[in-house]
Scaffold this motif. Structure first.
Motif, PDB file in Angstrom:
ATOM      1  N   UNK A  16       0.762  -1.234  -0.126  1.00 20.77           N
ATOM      2  CA  UNK A  16       0.144   0.053  -0.055  1.00 20.77           C
ATOM      3  C   UNK A  16       0.945   1.418   0.073  1.00 20.77           C
ATOM      4  N   UNK A  17       0.095   2.356   0.138  1.00 21.73           N
ATOM      5  CA  UNK A  17       0.753   3.552   0.073  1.00 21.73           C
ATOM      6  C   UNK A  17       0.303   4.487   1.469  1.00 21.73           C
ATOM      7  N   UNK A  18       1.345   5.310   1.931  1.00 22.88           N
ATOM      8  CA  UNK A  18       0.916   5.797   3.272  1.00 22.88           C
ATOM      9  C   UNK A  18       1.520   7.218   3.470  1.00 22.88           C
ATOM     10  N   UNK A  19       0.854   8.090   3.880  1.00 22.19           N
ATOM     11  CA  UNK A  19       1.085   9.470   3.783  1.00 22.19           C
ATOM     12  C   UNK A  19       1.283  10.081   5.190  1.00 22.19           C
ATOM     13  N   UNK A  20       2.522  10.865   5.079  1.00 24.68           N
ATOM     14  CA  UNK A  20       3.037  11.518   6.253  1.00 24.68           C
ATOM     15  C   UNK A  20       3.080  13.148   5.984  1.00 24.68           C
ATOM     16  N   UNK A  21       2.577  13.896   6.937  1.00 25.41           N
ATOM     17  CA  UNK A  21       2.650  15.359   6.676  1.00 25.41           C
ATOM     18  C   UNK A  21       2.937  16.469   7.965  1.00 25.41           C
ATOM     19  N   UNK A  31       5.372   0.458   0.959  1.00 26.37           N
ATOM     20  CA  UNK A  31       6.088  -0.486   1.779  1.00 26.37           C
ATOM     21  C   UNK A  31       6.614  -1.595   0.724  1.00 26.37           C
ATOM     22  N   UNK A  32       6.375  -1.367  -0.495  1.00 21.64           N
ATOM     23  CA  UNK A  32       7.103  -1.987  -1.664  1.00 21.64           C
ATOM     24  C   UNK A  32       8.402  -1.262  -1.718  1.00 21.64           C
ATOM     25  N   UNK A  33       9.466  -2.065  -1.276  1.00 21.12           N
ATOM     26  CA  UNK A  33      10.888  -1.540  -1.369  1.00 21.12           C
ATOM     27  C   UNK A  33      11.092  -0.484  -0.292  1.00 21.12           C
ATOM     28  N   UNK A 113      11.595  -6.090  -2.286  1.00 20.74           N
ATOM     29  CA  UNK A 113      10.998  -6.698  -1.149  1.00 20.74           C
ATOM     30  C   UNK A 113       9.850  -6.032  -0.669  1.00 20.74           C
ATOM     31  N   UNK A 114       8.800  -6.477  -0.088  1.00 19.59           N
ATOM     32  CA  UNK A 114       7.676  -6.083   0.523  1.00 19.59           C
ATOM     33  C   UNK A 114       8.112  -5.963   2.136  1.00 19.59           C
ATOM     34  N   UNK A 115       8.125  -4.678   2.818  1.00 17.37           N
ATOM     35  CA  UNK A 115       8.382  -4.687   4.039  1.00 17.37           C
ATOM     36  C   UNK A 115       7.154  -4.417   4.918  1.00 17.37           C
ATOM     37  N   UNK A 125       6.412   6.737   9.933  1.00 15.18           N
ATOM     38  CA  UNK A 125       6.065   5.119   9.608  1.00 15.18           C
ATOM     39  C   UNK A 125       7.327   4.345   9.983  1.00 15.18           C
ATOM     40  N   UNK A 126       7.211   3.018  10.369  1.00 14.02           N
ATOM     41  CA  UNK A 126       8.291   2.179  10.978  1.00 14.02           C
ATOM     42  C   UNK A 126       8.051   0.960  10.014  1.00 14.02           C
ATOM     43  N   UNK A 127       9.254   0.626   9.252  1.00 15.46           N
ATOM     44  CA  UNK A 127       8.913  -0.686   8.450  1.00 15.46           C
ATOM     45  C   UNK A 127       9.959  -1.751   8.950  1.00 15.46           C
ATOM     46  N   UNK A 128       9.534  -3.026   8.846  1.00 16.92           N
ATOM     47  CA  UNK A 128      10.677  -3.844   9.286  1.00 16.92           C
ATOM     48  C   UNK A 128      10.608  -5.069   8.001  1.00 16.92           C
ATOM     49  N   UNK A 129      11.928  -5.627   8.002  1.00 12.87           N
ATOM     50  CA  UNK A 129      11.903  -6.785   7.102  1.00 12.87           C
ATOM     51  C   UNK A 129      12.924  -7.844   7.602  1.00 12.87           C
TER      52      UNK A 129
END
Length: 349
Positions: A16-21, A31-33, A113-115, A125-129
């Motif tokens: 998906x896509x996530x927005x910060x502002x 989260x794709x890459x 990779x998908x995170x 946003x916090x991403x893990x892999x």
């Protein structure tokens, strides 16, 4: 940016896509890459433009000629000579994906990779892999966490953490392509660049370090004082280092006394008035001047992404470090935590 264009299933995982502002900046991350898809900032007249190159859908990211747009790069950023390194009497073979060398973690590196989205808020946003033992030839199960934080100071703070169960090389970075005039606005050669480095890393014709860090003084690589990016590119046919890099695609050895966060570079677009400052805990920064863009990709603005219309500032340890005895080690051991931080700060000049 339509969220539905980023809703997908890749390798059985949800994308998906996530927005910060904040009050001035809107940032989009997929989260794709772990990619920075968009970074919309005002110019000196308050006009908003997207200063990060990218695409309008996941499908376009997958099919793009240039695979690294905005992505988290790992397990090892930059090149490893001939896709080979030795560690604890073992020789590891990595996929070759850049001439005769291994680049940016290989074709299924972290950028492809998908995170997992661990947490999300209006400003973070916090991403893990988890990179499995043997993935792209690397040893050890590596757990990685990357946080993007958008602050009220108009900073994008990127924090990287990692741990492993076997010794393994780790060198993470972000590969956003910037044009401070806005995506598709033309050349970046009129941008004014300063790099806090007395030395740069000399490379061969395959962009692998020769083992020497050369003084920038009296060379086209001297950006210690503000200078247009294109100022010395007319020397490319005569300067062997510019020739080898097809322009600027070199590691700069930052002037640092310790591992604390320090100024690395400043870029200014005189026309829009936008300024970007880079601060990092890393010892080096790869300045890439968009030499391989050829117009084959079409960006979010529906304009072709052309030669030298974007630049990257990849904070890092030095290229080919596992094979370079004089460079600081990038080997992470069990029980240790890899931790580093880079800040991109945006303002009006």
């Amino acid at each position: 940016m339509k969220p539905e264009n980023f809703q997908s299933i890749i390798d059985g995982k949800t994308v998906g896509i996530y927005f910060l502002k904040n009050a001035n900046i809107t940032m989009a991350v997929t989260n794709y890459g772990g990619r920075i898809v968009s970074l919309c900032t005002p110019d000196k007249n308050g006009k908003i433009a997207d200063i990060v190159l990218g695409f309008k859908s996941i499908k376009e990211y997958i099919e793009a000629n240039e695979p690294y747009h905005g992505a988290i790069i790992g397990r090892v950023a930059n090149r490893i000579a001939k896709g080979q390194f030795s560690l604890e009497r073992n020789t590891y073979e990595l996929p070759i994906n850049n001439g005769i060398n291994h680049l940016h973690g290989g074709p299924k590196g972290f950028h492809n990779q998908v995170w997992n989205v661990k947490s999300i808020s209006d400003f973070s946003i916090v991403l893990t892999y988890m990179s499995k033992d043997g993935e792209m030839g690397y040893p050890g199960n590596l757990n990685v966490l990357v946080q993007y934080e958008l602050t009220d100071r108009n900073e994008v703070i990127i924090t990287y953490k990692a741990s492993t169960d076997k010794k393994t090389p780790v060198n993470l970075t972000n590969h956003a392509y910037f044009n401070l005039g806005g995506e598709g606005s033309g050349t970046i050669n009129n941008h004014i660049l300063t790099i806090n480095a007395d030395k740069f890393t000399a490379i061969d014709e395959t962009l692998i370090p020769l083992g020497d860090n050369l003084n920038v003084e009296n060379t086209p690589f001297d950006f210690r004082k503000p200078k247009k990016i294109g100022h010395d590119l007319n020397q490319q046919q005569n300067n062997q280092q510019l020739k080898n890099g097809l322009g600027y695609d070199h590691n700069f050895v930052l002037n640092k006394k310790n591992n604390k966060i320090t100024p690395a570079a400043t870029v200014i677009d005189p026309q829009s008035g936008r300024q970007m400052e880079v601060f990092t805990e890393e010892p080096g920064i790869q300045f890439y001047g968009g030499n391989f863009f050829d117009g084959s990709d079409i960006g979010k603005s529906e304009k072709t992404l052309k030669y030298r219309e974007a630049f990257a500032m990849e904070t890092q340890h030095f290229p080919d470090a596992p094979n370079q005895k004089l460079f600081s080690s990038i080997i992470l051991s069990p029980g240790e935590t890899y931790r580093t931080k880079t800040i991109f700060r945006f303002s009006i000049f």
